[in-house]
Design an enzyme around this catalytic site. Structure first.
Site, short mmCIF file in Angstrom:
data_model
loop_
_atom_site.label_atom_id
_atom_site.label_comp_id
_atom_site.label_asym_id
_atom_site.label_seq_id
_atom_site.Cartn_x
_atom_site.Cartn_y
_atom_site.Cartn_z
N SER A 140 -3.74 11.66 -28.75
CA SER A 140 -4.21 10.41 -29.33
C SER A 140 -5.69 10.50 -29.70
CB SER A 140 -4.00 9.26 -28.33
OG SER A 140 -4.74 9.52 -27.14
N ASP A 161 3.93 19.53 -25.10
CA ASP A 161 2.78 20.41 -25.34
C ASP A 161 3.15 21.87 -25.11
OD1 ASP A 161 1.14 18.19 -25.87
OD2 ASP A 161 0.68 17.94 -23.74
N SER A 166 11.24 16.93 -32.51
CA SER A 166 11.58 17.12 -31.10
C SER A 166 12.56 16.03 -30.67
CB SER A 166 10.31 17.08 -30.26
OG SER A 166 10.61 17.24 -28.89
N GLU A 217 -8.81 9.28 -16.84
CA GLU A 217 -7.89 9.90 -15.90
C GLU A 217 -6.49 9.35 -16.15
OE1 GLU A 217 -9.26 9.27 -11.94
OE2 GLU A 217 -11.26 10.08 -12.34
N GLY A 223 17.59 18.84 -28.24
CA GLY A 223 17.00 20.02 -28.85
C GLY A 223 15.98 19.69 -29.92
N LYS A 277 0.86 -1.18 0.00
CA LYS A 277 0.00 0.00 0.00
C LYS A 277 0.90 1.23 0.00
CE LYS A 277 -4.02 -1.94 2.38
NZ LYS A 277 -4.91 -1.83 3.56
#
Length: 306
Positions: A140, A255, A223, A91, A228, A27
């Site tokens: 996506s 993004d 990218s 999520e 770079g 846990k």
């Protein structure tokens, strides 16, 4: 300076937390979570807004996670048009192992989006197109959306007289068609598009030129992460060094980079300077924690126009 509209067909509620150590079967007691609206185009719109630009985000949403995305975007002041669907928005979870500093990312699949809901998204985009300069699609495609969806969007952008910018992967990238203004693949995505391994800088340039010669895109911004970016057009080919920073999280860096490039282009900056601004935005996102995007103060500090 015009407005940038983004389309995110597979949005997500991004959740970030941390735990002392990620251990199987245990846990794991986590820190209080951070919630952010996520999905490629939503992140681009949020980053454009954070950098002082005008952005409109369009996306299909449903269920509690969808409501949360809408609420969070309202809090940030990002203009958006959520298209209600019957499914539950996904999520995504990012967990930092505090002992090692490593980040574990768990990406859930999105809901099925019907053809009718897809058309509603495109209709909303067409409705706001008169006020925009760029249409950005990023991320996506969810279940129910054909892999040639972005090819349809490219055709729509041409019909509307807008510049279309795309950042996607897999079958959606391979079937993205022609008429794209700017394409931002990673090296792996460019390899998939080229259908071969790319193992040298010269091969990177050759593969990017093939994309342009095939009429897929006018500009390719490859990218390359810590190396770079490579920018290729019909007339030129240039490499740009990455902005050196100590990375805390890679979530949203791509993004943020795309947002910086498109925002700079919308402000009339030449391509070279727009890419430098985008690299600064991507580097600024690395400074944040969890699912945090770039901050304007960091981008302005890191940006080197010459």
């Amino acid at each position: 300076m015009g407005t940038i509209v983004t389309l995110t067909m597979n949005p997500a509620l991004d959740i970030a937390t941390s735990t002392d150590q990620v251990i199987p079967t245990h846990k794991l007691r986590c820190s209080p979570p951070r919630y952010d609206p996520g999905g490629g185009g939503i992140n681009v719109a949020r980053a454009v807004h954070a950098l002082g630009g005008n952005a409109v985000a369009i996306f299909p949403v449903g269920g509690p996670a969808g409501e949360m995305i809408h609420h969070l975007l309202e809090q940030e002041g990002v203009r958006h048009y959520p298209i209600a669907i019957g499914g539950f928005t996904r999520e995504s979870l990012a967990v930092e192992d505090r002992q090692s500093g490593e980040q574990f990312r768990f990406i859930l699949p999105g809901p099925e989006v019907s053809e009718a809901d897809q058309e509603r998204c495109l209709d909303q985009l067409s409705a706001v197109a008169a006020e925009v300069d760029f249409i950005v699609a990023s991320g996506s495609l969810p279940l129910g959306v054909r892999e040639d969806f972005y090819a349809r969007l490219a055709q729509l952008a041409q019909m509307l007289g807008k510049r279309f910018v795309l950042d996607t992967s897999g079958g959606a990238l391979k079937q993205a068609g022609h008429g794209i203004y700017l394409l931002k693949p990673s090296l792996r995505e460019l390899q998939d598009l080229a259908g071969r391994e790319i193992d040298s800088p010269l091969d990177q340039e050759s593969a990017a030129r093939e994309v342009i010669e095939q009429g897929r895109s006018e500009i390719v911004v490859l990218s390359l992460g810590a190396e770079g970016a490579l920018v290729v057009t019909e007339q030129e080919c240039e490499r740009f060094a990455a902005v050196p920073v100590e990375a805390r999280s890679t979530v949203g860096a791509g993004d943020s980079m795309l947002a910086g490039i498109v925002l700079a282009l919308s402000r009339g900056l030449p391509l070279r300077q727009a890419v430098r601004f985008g690299l600064a935005a991507g580097a600024a996102a690395l400074l944040g924690s969890g699912t945090e995007l770039c901050r304007r103060s960091d981008v302005e500090r890191l940006y080197q126009p010459m």
